[in-house]
Design a protein around this motif. Sequence first.
Motif, PDB file in Angstrom:
ATOM      1  N   ILE A  31       0.835  -1.205   0.000  1.00  0.00           N
ATOM      2  CA  ILE A  31       0.000   0.000   0.000  1.00  0.00           C
ATOM      3  C   ILE A  31       0.875   1.262   0.000  1.00  0.00           C
TER       4      ILE A  31
ATOM      5  N   GLY B  59      -9.527  -6.283  10.342  1.00  0.00           N
ATOM      6  CA  GLY B  59      -9.351  -5.482   9.136  1.00  0.00           C
ATOM      7  C   GLY B  59      -9.061  -4.033   9.467  1.00  0.00           C
ATOM      8  N   SER B  60      -8.031  -3.479   8.869  1.00  0.00           N
ATOM      9  CA  SER B  60      -7.673  -2.076   9.118  1.00  0.00           C
ATOM     10  C   SER B  60      -6.731  -1.596   8.034  1.00  0.00           C
ATOM     11  N   LEU B  61      -6.630  -0.283   7.924  1.00  0.00           N
ATOM     12  CA  LEU B  61      -5.610   0.301   7.070  1.00  0.00           C
ATOM     13  C   LEU B  61      -4.254   0.135   7.757  1.00  0.00           C
TER      14      LEU B  61
ATOM     15  N   SER C  49      -3.956   0.321  -7.903  1.00  0.00           N
ATOM     16  CA  SER C  49      -3.705  -1.013  -7.373  1.00  0.00           C
ATOM     17  C   SER C  49      -3.503  -0.967  -5.862  1.00  0.00           C
TER      18      SER C  49
ATOM     19  N   LEU D 293      -4.545   1.335  -3.743  1.00  0.00           N
ATOM     20  CA  LEU D 293      -5.790   1.725  -3.074  1.00  0.00           C
ATOM     21  C   LEU D 293      -6.763   0.554  -2.982  1.00  0.00           C
ATOM     22  N   LEU D 294      -6.823  -0.272  -4.038  1.00  0.00           N
ATOM     23  CA  LEU D 294      -7.698  -1.449  -4.008  1.00  0.00           C
ATOM     24  C   LEU D 294      -7.218  -2.469  -2.972  1.00  0.00           C
TER      25      LEU D 294
ATOM     26  N   ALA E  46      -5.666  -1.646  -0.276  1.00  0.00           N
ATOM     27  CA  ALA E  46      -6.030  -1.025   1.000  1.00  0.00           C
ATOM     28  C   ALA E  46      -7.495  -1.304   1.343  1.00  0.00           C
ATOM     29  N   LEU E  47      -8.375  -1.238   0.351  1.00  0.00           N
ATOM     30  CA  LEU E  47      -9.793  -1.545   0.586  1.00  0.00           C
ATOM     31  C   LEU E  47      -9.973  -2.993   1.047  1.00  0.00           C
ATOM     32  N   PHE E  48      -9.205  -3.915   0.439  1.00  0.00           N
ATOM     33  CA  PHE E  48      -9.298  -5.315   0.856  1.00  0.00           C
ATOM     34  C   PHE E  48      -8.788  -5.481   2.281  1.00  0.00           C
TER      35      PHE E  48
ATOM     36  N   LEU F  76      -8.983  -3.427   4.581  1.00  0.00           N
ATOM     37  CA  LEU F  76      -9.961  -2.832   5.492  1.00  0.00           C
ATOM     38  C   LEU F  76     -11.223  -3.678   5.620  1.00  0.00           C
ATOM     39  N   PHE F  77     -11.697  -4.219   4.489  1.00  0.00           N
ATOM     40  CA  PHE F  77     -13.005  -4.878   4.502  1.00  0.00           C
ATOM     41  C   PHE F  77     -12.962  -6.390   4.239  1.00  0.00           C
TER      42      PHE F  77
END
Length: 523
Positions: free
Chosen positions: A61, A240-242, A336, A338-339, A341-343, A345-346
């Motif tokens: 990330i 899940g977290s950044l 890439s 950022l995506l 990072a979303l994974f 997190l969630f």
Amino acid sequence: MPLPDKQALLPFLRWLPGIDRRTLGNDALAGLTGAILALPQSLAYALIAGLPAEYGLYAAIVPVLIACLWGSSWHLICGPTAAISIVLFTSVSPMAKAGSEHFIALILLLTFLAGLFQWLLGLLRFGALVNFVSQSVVLGFTLGAALVIAIGQVPNLLGVELPSQATALASLLQIGQHLPDVHWPSLAVAGITLLASLAIRRLWPRAPALLLGLLLGSLLVALLPARYSGEIALVASFAGSLPPFTTLDFNLNAVLQLLPAAVACGMLGLVTSLSIARALAVKSHQFLDANQEVRAQGLSNMLGPWFSGSLSAGSFTRSALNLQAGARTPLAGIFSALLVALFALFGASLLAHIPLPVMAAGILLICWGLVDLAAIRALRRVSHAEFVVMLLTFAATLVLELQTAIYAGVLASLFFYLKRTSQPRVRLWQDGDDEVLRIEGSIFFGACQYIQQLLQNSHAPRLVIDARHINFIDYAGVEMLHQEARRLQVLQRQLVLRQARPQVVEEILKLEGREGCPLHFEE
């Protein structure tokens, strides 16, 4: 501040204003493709490095964002890699238990030190220093690292838990002692996953074989009876977290212990990244600023560990996929990251369903992709000396710690280089009463004895050195030529320098001036 200064400080200003709707769409699609590949790879590389799985996502990330924004390459994608991960593990595992908080802290500190080394090289415009790590060293190290990684995953394949060892040879001996303890369901699941992944790669080359293999293997374990699946180890779950902010502990003893590994990791990361960036630049016809790329790599590894990111370097598979997917700018790498990072997190809860034997099978697939048999065969045909360097580096990775193996490979390369340059190519022929000696190479301290012996073997009244191919001469070379010229004067013979380059003549005359120089010069 003038615009050129802004662009030097913020290099993304060179390409960001040119973004349009079409470029944005191409980069977004390429970023999605890259993220799909990055997810399973990042998890696997974290396990190789001895880190919890989520740290693989963290490394994909923030370091990737910084490298894309401050780098020079349009298509280079950075992040955790197999070779870097195994060097991190072998460097830090003797100092702390893999996966522990102390181990993670040392990995992040090592990453910062390697990044600082890289950034200083770029700041001083010493990017060319990475050229001292030859392609033969990289090939041998990569081949050895692939084998070391594979050996390291054998315990997960067999379903046994073993303590880490400093070298691959020690690990192999330890595995041999625990073969009777094999957990057969784990081995069966790993074998089926590996065969399925290989079949997917062969039948559908463009499909994400690693990701599909992980999904199939995880599904297989979920369908097994509880008495079997309950004994198969799973990837440790995490919230899940950044990427969390992490403070680094600059303990002086730890810094001193990690410095040699930091230099080795930094050099390895730069060699890998610049090699990939240059190859992609040839295909995309872009100008590549090597020193800017070196600074960007250093900056990403200096800032990354503050956000829990381990050492990052260029990834050949992700970078090549980025180019093939139609990326136009570094914005694809940003998408890439950022995506991913979303994974993180969630989608973190999904990781706890991945069995370790299945992940180990995926890592073996990555290891096979590291082996470049075509390049090894080509190296053997072209240069026996470089092939020996490759073999020595490969052997060193098995019996030494990996960062030491890199140094051993570099020293072997320098040995063969100095041996070759210490005996420059020489042509000898008669021209009437003159004996002409054409030297094709530099006259420096390492070559002086060889050239002096050739001069002393001559018995002609005039010994002529054809110097048109001599580009450089150092003090030792100048002193040796003066010494030989005076020796020939005593014997009433002459040493003549013919068609010498102006800079060579200038260096020779610095010793005693033209009037005191015993050499004769001819055009």
